[in-house]
Design an enzyme around this catalytic site. Structure first.
Site, PDB file in Angstrom:
ATOM      1  N   GLU A  24       0.841  -1.203   0.000  1.00  0.00           N
ATOM      2  CA  GLU A  24       0.000   0.000   0.000  1.00  0.00           C
ATOM      3  C   GLU A  24       0.877   1.254   0.000  1.00  0.00           C
ATOM      4  O   GLU A  24       2.086   1.179   0.205  1.00  0.00           O
ATOM      5  CB  GLU A  24      -0.910  -0.016   1.236  1.00  0.00           C
ATOM      6  CG  GLU A  24      -1.833  -1.221   1.251  1.00  0.00           C
ATOM      7  CD  GLU A  24      -2.788  -1.243   2.441  1.00  0.00           C
ATOM      8  OE1 GLU A  24      -2.579  -0.474   3.402  1.00  0.00           O
ATOM      9  OE2 GLU A  24      -3.727  -2.052   2.390  1.00  0.00           O
TER      10      GLU A  24
ATOM     11  N   GLU B 137      -1.606 -10.593  -5.301  1.00  0.00           N
ATOM     12  CA  GLU B 137      -1.658 -11.427  -6.505  1.00  0.00           C
ATOM     13  C   GLU B 137      -0.871 -10.792  -7.652  1.00  0.00           C
ATOM     14  O   GLU B 137      -0.130 -11.459  -8.376  1.00  0.00           O
ATOM     15  CB  GLU B 137      -3.116 -11.627  -6.957  1.00  0.00           C
ATOM     16  CG  GLU B 137      -3.973 -12.400  -5.970  1.00  0.00           C
ATOM     17  CD  GLU B 137      -4.690 -11.504  -4.960  1.00  0.00           C
ATOM     18  OE1 GLU B 137      -4.122 -10.474  -4.548  1.00  0.00           O
ATOM     19  OE2 GLU B 137      -5.819 -11.854  -4.570  1.00  0.00           O
TER      20      GLU B 137
ATOM     21  N   CYS C  48      -2.068  -5.269  -5.139  1.00  0.00           N
ATOM     22  CA  CYS C  48      -2.491  -6.467  -4.412  1.00  0.00           C
ATOM     23  C   CYS C  48      -1.397  -7.541  -4.463  1.00  0.00           C
ATOM     24  O   CYS C  48      -0.555  -7.558  -5.365  1.00  0.00           O
ATOM     25  CB  CYS C  48      -3.748  -7.052  -5.044  1.00  0.00           C
ATOM     26  SG  CYS C  48      -5.204  -6.037  -4.869  1.00  0.00           S
TER      27      CYS C  48
HETATM   28  N1  THU Z   1      -5.846  -7.055  -1.321  1.00  0.00           N
HETATM   29  C1  THU Z   1      -4.997  -7.979  -1.871  1.00  0.00           C
HETATM   30  O1  THU Z   1      -3.772  -7.824  -1.805  1.00  0.00           O
HETATM   31  N2  THU Z   1      -5.543  -9.057  -2.486  1.00  0.00           N
HETATM   32  C2  THU Z   1      -6.865  -9.375  -2.474  1.00  0.00           C
HETATM   33  O2  THU Z   1      -7.240 -10.423  -2.976  1.00  0.00           O
HETATM   34  C3  THU Z   1      -7.838  -8.455  -1.870  1.00  0.00           C
HETATM   35  C4  THU Z   1      -7.290  -7.156  -1.413  1.00  0.00           C
HETATM   36  C5  THU Z   1      -5.259  -5.931  -0.592  1.00  0.00           C
HETATM   37  C6  THU Z   1      -5.324  -4.592  -1.242  1.00  0.00           C
HETATM   38  C7  THU Z   1      -5.243  -3.677  -0.025  1.00  0.00           C
HETATM   39  O3  THU Z   1      -3.882  -3.494   0.316  1.00  0.00           O
HETATM   40  C8  THU Z   1      -5.909  -4.470   1.088  1.00  0.00           C
HETATM   41  O4  THU Z   1      -5.923  -5.802   0.655  1.00  0.00           O
HETATM   42  C9  THU Z   1      -7.320  -4.025   1.397  1.00  0.00           C
HETATM   43  O5  THU Z   1      -8.095  -3.972   0.260  1.00  0.00           O
END
Ligand code: THU
Length: 131
Positions: A44, A55, A53
């Protein structure tokens, strides 16, 4: 690598999550057809919108190493209801990995395995650009 080992790799990557704004830590581990594993965590930033994210971090690491053929990805978060890839990740995974297996898991050991096509049933992809 067994599903359990792939989940363990995702779980380990999750420990590196940079999630000071959401406190929501996610780990992912992407396996290539040849059996190599690339892991990722969410990263973030203060503008929020530039967040990546777990993934996509895993996938971009693999792509940047020259990988192009993937078989499955494990995603781990600390939620009772298993956390699936967000919409943006579904699109990117579809474009670069096709209909891969997705293993969702939480820290309590709950798991579910599904195909990307069941989460992303009518994708827009490069095929439409050729019409
Ligand atoms: N996030 C992921 O990394 N992968 C997911 O499958 C869902 C959401 C992260 C993005 C953000 O840093 C935090 O989770 C909250 O949305």
């Amino acid at each position: 690598m067994s599903p359990t080992e792939l989940i363990a790799a995702a779980r380990k990557a999750r420990e590196h999550a940079r999630a000071p704004f959401s406190q929501f830590k996610v780990g992912a581990a992407l396996e290539t057809a040849a059996g190599a594993v690339y892991s990722g965590c969410n990263v973030e930033n203060a503008t929020y919108g530039l967040t990546l994210c777990a993934e996509r971090v895993a996938l971009f690491k693999a792509l940047s190493e020259g990988e192009s053929c993937f078989s499955r990805i494990a995603v781990v978060a600390d939620t009772a209801t298993l956390t699936p890839p967000c919409g943006a990740c579904r699109q990117i995974l579809w474009e670069y990995c096709g209909d891969i297996e997705i293993i969702l898991a939480n820290l309590d050991g709950r798991t579910e395995t599904l195909r990307l096509s069941s989460l992303f049933p009518r994708p827009f992809d490069a095929g439409f650009l050729e019409k």
